[in-house]
Write a protein that holds these residues in place. Structure first.
Motif, mmCIF file in Angstrom:
data_model
loop_
_atom_site.group_PDB
_atom_site.id
_atom_site.type_symbol
_atom_site.label_atom_id
_atom_site.label_comp_id
_atom_site.label_asym_id
_atom_site.label_seq_id
_atom_site.Cartn_x
_atom_site.Cartn_y
_atom_site.Cartn_z
ATOM 1 N N ASP A 121 41.777 32.744 32.043
ATOM 2 C CA ASP A 121 41.562 33.681 32.818
ATOM 3 C C ASP A 121 42.545 34.049 34.352
ATOM 4 N N TYR A 122 43.398 33.296 34.203
ATOM 5 C CA TYR A 122 44.575 33.423 35.211
ATOM 6 C C TYR A 122 45.885 33.677 34.683
ATOM 7 N N ASN A 155 41.047 36.699 39.755
ATOM 8 C CA ASN A 155 41.907 35.744 39.655
ATOM 9 C C ASN A 155 43.277 36.603 39.910
#
Length: 242
Positions: A121-122, A155
């Motif tokens: 997710d980053y 993020n």
């Protein structure tokens, strides 16, 4: 991991950079991206207009253009929703039934694929400003996607994600709805944009280019101080600075 890429019509014709950014993200998480240049449409426009026989012909081509061996990823919840749900109407108990089920199991919208399959997710993205995320009807109701895009956007460096009034209300596009009911469609777009402006958002972000096209048309017509961005383009923003 080999991943087959499906590029929706709207993105192919109007936002090709989003397609290239999708490849960049998939490659960054270690996927080998396979693109079949013979691919065309999923059949959704004809299906939504009630021309199911014509939609089935296009759908049959889609089933032949992709395989049951790999994940199939698209930067569009609308097209994914069509394949996962609309194809049930077109191919259940047909000669393509089993192949269709195999394709449906492999089909993922990008944010869902990144969070639920790849577990990432980053991506080092940077975008300064305040944004609202627009839940497209297809993402929320057909694909059950709600938290995944928000997790990804949380993020992004410099980006403040806020919620707006009537967060889950349609933007008014709805495929042929925008053509058949232009007045209602425009009013729905106005309402969505105004709610975003009310929370002082700089950006409206979504998983669906069709929704963004609808909202951008209203924004441009009235020269409003807000931009529309596809989630993919946000996740690859600022990469040159890394």
């Amino acid at each position: 991991m080999k991943v087959e890429l499906f590029v929706p019509c709207f993105i192919d014709q109007m936002y090709p950079e989003t397609a290239f950014n999708t490849i960049k993200i998939l490659e960054r998480v270690g996927c080998e991206v396979i693109y079949n240049p013979e691919q065309t449409c999923c059949g959704q426009p004809a299906y939504n207009a009630g021309f199911w026989d014509e939609a089935k012909v296009v759908g049959e081509k889609f089933l032949n253009d992709f395989s049951e061996e790999h994940y199939i990823v698209a930067p569009s919840a609308s097209c994914v929703g069509m394949i996962k749900n609309g194809y049930n109407d077109l191919f259940t108990n047909s000669v393509e039934h089993n192949r269709c089920r195999g394709i449906q199991r492999n089909m993922y919208e990008l944010s869902d694929f990144l969070v639920e399959v790849v577990k990432r997710d980053y991506f080092g993205a940077e975008l300064v400003g305040t944004a609202v995320y627009h839940d497209s009807c297809s993402a929320l109701r057909e694909c059950k996607i709600k938290d995944q895009p928000r997790q990804l956007l949380a993020n992004v460096g410099g980006l403040e994600l806020v919620e707006m009034k009537d967060q889950e209300t349609c933007c008014g596009f709805g495929g042929t709805f925008a053509v058949k009911f232009e007045g209602i469609s425009s009013a729905m777009a106005e309402q969505k944009v105004q709610h975003a402006l009310d929370v002082k958002a700089d950006y409206i972000i979504s998983t669906d280019a069709s929704c963004l096209l609808q909202l951008k048309a209203y924004i441009d017509k009235h020269q409003l101080p807000i931009r529309t961005l596809h989630l993919v383009d946000v996740l690859t923003s600022g990469w040159a600075n890394i």
